[in-house]
Enzyme design. Structure first.
Site, short mmCIF file in Angstrom:
data_model
loop_
_atom_site.label_atom_id
_atom_site.label_comp_id
_atom_site.label_asym_id
_atom_site.label_seq_id
_atom_site.Cartn_x
_atom_site.Cartn_y
_atom_site.Cartn_z
N GLU A 234 0.61 -1.16 0.35
CA GLU A 234 0.02 -0.45 -0.22
C GLU A 234 1.12 1.36 -0.12
OE1 GLU A 234 -3.36 2.37 2.84
OE2 GLU A 234 -2.26 0.97 3.97
N HIS A 235 1.79 1.26 1.21
CA HIS A 235 3.06 2.52 0.89
C HIS A 235 4.54 1.43 0.46
CE1 HIS A 235 -0.86 3.83 3.95
NE2 HIS A 235 -0.43 4.49 3.18
#
Length: 460
Positions: free
Chosen positions: A354-355
């Site tokens: 996601e990050h």
């Protein structure tokens, strides 16, 4: 506290992404398992409307607001009581998000494919959207910004926000979403806000909801009275497993952005990275949830050891240290050792975080080579927490490896692409024989006859 996964000496090139993902740490998060709980909720809200929504709110949130739709005066009071420093920070976050999302708007275009034959591309916003803002272990006014701004910049005409009622609110805010969430809605001009959380919020958006009414015989009928919430076309926003499961169950009734799971961060780093920075960033995501994933991928044993030491120091001092400890010690978090940064790049691409932070000497170059990530944070001065609030980027991002085929929230999520075809009679006559030939090749002769009726005045 955090485990190590040693992939040094492993022939990563022999593993495809699917098999490599099976080796890497990931939380146990099965949206399908929650369907058994979620489907009855969705069916109840569809049939019984506001009455069912209130019952589930009392069961799961422990509180029932006086009104499901937050009164205008309550939102106004929330903004008036907002800390000036928080208000200034939200206003700056909104300003930056508007700049970035306005630039995402695609241009309409027309292509001349032949003399007299044109195909255009138009972008039309979704008519009405429901935006979900979570409110469990933390408060997320930033998620109001991240949902609302791209929808507004896309030109969506009707916006509704739902966020769980808070049992601990006091005074005028009792039973309504957190006042900071309400204040963010007020700053953005969103006046349709509902004190509804969980799967019942998604179902309310999908089917709409009415108050109980009275039948012809005088009997009380659920979902037959005054409209509380009109149905929407699209639901966006992160949430827990039940929110994600409801979005899966109702996809087709509504459009959805993604089935967001627990938050996650991956850091690709070499020995130039500061272990204190890396540890702080791993903790920043771990404080979201006990299922949050924090993963470091590095070719440096010295950095791994430094991060482990820094984590031991920092976790003990952080406010939510029990939650952070659970997340960091869970199977979803690990320090992954690799032979070199090229192997590390292979790992983070398979992981599809996601990050993704890149803290290497050649961070910008490596960032350009990444194939799978929700958002990429380049260099030591670009932590994920910046993107959570004020970078201008969006923090509603794909999780659980779905970055391999999906994107973060943007104006594109709220737009539909419509093709506009415009041919003259001459252009149709020129291409007609080819269309007729293809229609016969597919044994669909009436398709060709529709062309011949125009070009030859009859059929064959």
């Amino acid at each position: 506290m955090i485990s190590r996964l040693d992939l040094r000496g492993t022939a990563l090139s022999d593993l495809d992404n699917r098999r490599l993902r099976e080796v890497l740490p990931r939380a146990d998060f099965d949206v399908a398992d929650a369907l058994e709980v979620v489907l009855p909720i969705c069916h109840a809200v569809r049939g019984r409307g506001a009455a069912a929504v209130r019952e589930f709110g009392e069961r799961f949130d422990g509180v029932v607001p006086d009104r499901l739709r937050v009164p205008a005066e309550v939102s106004a009071a929330a903004l008036e009581s907002l800390d000036p420093q928080v208000r200034a920070a939200l206003e700056e976050s909104i300003r930056r998000a508007r700049l970035v999302h306005a630039d995402q708007m695609p241009a309409e275009h027309v292509t001349d494919v032949a003399p007299g034959g044109r195909v255009g591309q138009r972008w039309i916003p979704v008519e009405r959207v429901g935006l979900y803002v979570p409110g469990g272990l933390a408060v997320y006014p930033s998620s109001v910004v991240m949902n609302v701004v791209p929808a507004q910049e896309a030109g969506v005409r009707s916006l509704a926000v739902a966020s769980p009622p808070q049992r601990d609110n006091t005074g005028v805010f009792t039973g309504y979403p957190h006042p900071t969430v309400l204040a963010a809605c007020e700053l953005l001009g969103v006046d349709e806000v509902y004190a509804v959380g969980g799967a019942q919020a998604v179902a309310m958006f999908a089917y709409g909801a009415r108050e109980p009414g009275v039948g012809a015989d005088g009997a009380t009928l659920d979902n037959a009275g005054e409209v509380v919430c009109e149905p929407v076309d699209l639901v966006t926003g992160p949430g827990n497993v039940y929110v994600a499961s409801a979005k899966r169950a109702l996809r087709g009734v509504i459009g959805i952005d993604a089935e967001a799971g627990p938050t996650e961060i991956a850091v690709l780093a070499d020995d130039s990275a500061d272990p204190q920075h890396v540890a702080a960033d791993l903790i920043s995501q771990a404080e979201h949830d006990t299922l949050a994933a924090s993963v470091l991928v590095t070719d440096s044993v010295a950095l791994a050891e430094g991060v482990e030491t820094a984590l031991a120091e920092r976790v003990a001092l952080t406010k939510h240290h029990e939650r952070v400890t659970a997340a960091l010690s869970g199977r979803q978090s690990a320090i992954v050792l690799v032979d070199d940064l090229d192997a590390g790049q292979r790992v983070v691409d398979a992981y599809g975080a996601e990050h993704l932070e890149i803290q290497t000497r050649d961070a910008a170059q490596r960032a350009r080579a990444v194939r799978n990530a929700g958002a990429i944070f380049v260099g030591a001065s670009t932590p994920v927490s910046l993107g959570d609030y004020s970078a201008g980027s969006n923090h509603v991002l794909p999780t659980s490896g779905t970055a391999a085929f999906s994107s973060g929230l943007s104006v594109h999520a709220f737009l539909r692409s419509v093709q506009v075809i415009d041919y003259t009679a001459e252009a149709l006559a020129a291409v007609g024989p080819g269309v007729v030939a293809l229609s016969h090749a597919e044994d669909l002769p009436a398709h060709g006859e529709a062309i011949l009726a125009r070009t030859e005045g009859g059929t064959r």
